[in-house]
Design a protein around this motif. Structure first.
Motif, PDB file in Angstrom:
ATOM      1  N   ALA A 174      40.064  38.692  51.970  1.00 35.31           N
ATOM      2  CA  ALA A 174      40.834  39.716  51.265  1.00 35.31           C
ATOM      3  C   ALA A 174      41.963  40.309  52.099  1.00 35.31           C
ATOM      4  CB  ALA A 174      39.902  40.826  50.779  1.00 35.31           C
ATOM      5  N   LYS A 175      41.728  40.569  53.365  1.00 31.00           N
ATOM      6  CA  LYS A 175      42.731  41.260  54.181  1.00 31.00           C
ATOM      7  C   LYS A 175      43.989  40.428  54.428  1.00 31.00           C
ATOM      8  CE  LYS A 175      42.357  40.109  59.015  1.00 31.00           C
ATOM      9  NZ  LYS A 175      42.424  40.639  60.374  1.00 31.00           N
TER      10      LYS A 175
ATOM     11  N   TYR B 189      45.850  38.869  52.250  1.00 31.75           N
ATOM     12  CA  TYR B 189      46.907  38.918  51.231  1.00 31.75           C
ATOM     13  C   TYR B 189      47.768  40.163  51.382  1.00 31.75           C
ATOM     14  CZ  TYR B 189      49.542  39.068  46.974  1.00 31.75           C
ATOM     15  OH  TYR B 189      50.597  39.117  46.089  1.00 31.75           O
TER      16      TYR B 189
ATOM     17  N   ASN C  74      46.114  37.035  44.614  1.00 35.70           N
ATOM     18  CA  ASN C  74      45.684  38.394  44.913  1.00 35.70           C
ATOM     19  C   ASN C  74      44.330  38.708  44.282  1.00 35.70           C
ATOM     20  OD1 ASN C  74      45.707  41.019  45.840  1.00 35.70           O
ATOM     21  ND2 ASN C  74      47.069  41.778  44.241  1.00 35.70           N
ATOM     22  N   GLU C  75      44.153  38.384  43.007  1.00 33.42           N
ATOM     23  CA  GLU C  75      42.897  38.716  42.345  1.00 33.42           C
ATOM     24  C   GLU C  75      41.745  37.847  42.824  1.00 33.42           C
ATOM     25  OE1 GLU C  75      43.626  38.271  38.202  1.00 33.42           O
ATOM     26  OE2 GLU C  75      43.457  36.079  38.204  1.00 33.42           O
TER      27      GLU C  75
ATOM     28  N   ALA D 213      40.925  38.987  46.688  1.00 35.93           N
ATOM     29  CA  ALA D 213      40.361  40.336  46.705  1.00 35.93           C
ATOM     30  C   ALA D 213      38.843  40.319  46.612  1.00 35.93           C
ATOM     31  CB  ALA D 213      40.946  41.154  45.548  1.00 35.93           C
TER      32      ALA D 213
ATOM     33  N   ASN E 179      35.681  39.972  50.218  1.00 37.78           N
ATOM     34  CA  ASN E 179      35.856  41.201  51.001  1.00 37.78           C
ATOM     35  C   ASN E 179      34.607  41.602  51.771  1.00 37.78           C
ATOM     36  OD1 ASN E 179      34.197  42.062  48.956  1.00 37.78           O
ATOM     37  ND2 ASN E 179      35.662  43.472  48.037  1.00 37.78           N
TER      38      ASN E 179
ATOM     39  N   ARG F 298      36.840  32.327  42.002  1.00 39.88           N
ATOM     40  CA  ARG F 298      36.707  33.631  41.342  1.00 39.88           C
ATOM     41  C   ARG F 298      35.751  33.554  40.155  1.00 39.88           C
ATOM     42  NH1 ARG F 298      39.272  36.614  37.207  1.00 39.88           N
ATOM     43  NH2 ARG F 298      39.350  38.861  37.678  1.00 39.88           N
TER      44      ARG F 298
END
Length: 321
Positions: free
Chosen positions: A38-39, A41, A67-68, A71, A74, A187
């Motif tokens: 996550a970090k 992006y 991005n989605e 995320a 994480n 995802r």
């Protein structure tokens, strides 16, 4: 940084210590992130990595999809390769890894028990296990694939029993993303939702990783790492010709070099050796056939690299004698 973060400080024979005494010291960069999460992006990073396509960047992925998807990654399990090492009851000073390719040299090798005795076992693509446990072992700690190579494996190797990704309590899944399909599948599998559009659309959530899979099971290779190993370890002449836009290290090569950058000891099985013509393409082939070469990989260059790493005692490569 996604390298092994503590073991190399206590392991007396860690690869990261040994490599500095070899010819590979000039090309080895310990600061390159192996995994993305996550970090990683940001708008600035998206702008930078959008200049590179395929597995080498984010040029084939929209900012929204990226991005989605990132995320979701994480947790510490997503950013650390060996996220459960400190929780293990039995562990040594050094992390020993078996990296298992699918080459025919493993058929009849009787290396299964030896493979399973490593701390972690890496496998890739059409990793057929059932019926071959004596030769290839039964454990899978990390399964490396892209959506494309995984689907190709399902089609090509169903006849020999490959019907899903390995599904065990210890198995983690490492995507080698080369387009948006990988981010979308990760995802959907993490959230247990259908894929509503695109080539892999479905009315039901993906089931390849089991119905109870959690996001902690997923990792993704960072495109900077793929570009780094292409440019420094496997800089093929194909990058200077008409194949430059499709060339990248093979999925097995990415897996082995990721292990080289994270494990303390690497034991490699089922990779190409100079006598590869003596064996069938895969250990699970029902009828023998030659190794196939394609333009998007330089398998002969990979073969030479494995020999150099073995000679430098940075990996222990299984050679049939």
């Amino acid at each position: 940084m996604c390298l092994l973060y503590f073991s190399y400080q206590t392991c007396p024979n860690s690869i990261r210590k040994k490599i500095l005494q070899t010819d590979f010291a000039e090309i080895f960069l310990p600061s390159v992130p192996v995994l993305q999460w996550a970090k990683h992006y940001s708008e600035q990073e998206y702008e930078r990595l959008s200049h590179y396509r395929g597995a080498h960047g984010w040029g084939t992925v929209s900012a929204d999809v990226l991005n989605e998807s990132l995320a979701i990654l994480n947790t510490s399990a997503n950013r650390l390769m060996f996220d459960n090492w400190e929780k293990r009851e039995t562990k040594s000073q050094c992390i020993r890894c078996a990296v298992v390719g699918n080459a025919g040299i493993l058929n009849g090798s009787k290396k299964g028990q030896e493979i399973d005795q490593n701390d972690y076992v890496f496998r890739t693509n059409g990793a057929v296990i059932k019926g071959f446990e004596q030769d290839v072992g039964s454990r899978t700690s990390f399964y490396t694939f892209s959506t494309n190579t995984f689907r190709n494996s399902l089609r090509s190797y169903a006849r020999v029993g490959y019907k899903s990704a390995p599904q065990t309590a210890e198995t983690r899944y490492i995507f080698l993303p080369d387009h948006d399909r990988d981010y979308i599948l990760m995802r959907a599998a993490s959230l247990h939702i259908p894929i509503l559009k695109g080539k892999d659309r479905s009315s039901k959530p993906p089931s390849y990783f089991g119905s109870d899979v959690t996001v902690e099971k997923f990792k993704m290779y960072h495109p900077d790492f793929i570009r780094y190993i292409r440019n420094r370890f496997l800089h093929s002449r194909r990058l200077n010709g008409r194949l430059k836009y499709i060339y990248r290290p093979s999925t097995g090569a990415v897996m082995l070099l990721a292990a080289l950058h994270t494990c303390d000891e690497v034991n490699a099985y089922g990779f190409m050796t100079p006598d590869f013509q003596k064996y069938s393409d895969h250990y699970y082939d029902k009828t023998p056939h030659r190794v196939r070469f394609f333009g998007n990989h330089d398998l002969r260059m990979e073969l030479k690299l494995w020999q150099k790493l073995h000679k430098a005692e940075l990996i222990n490569l299984y050679l049939r004698t």
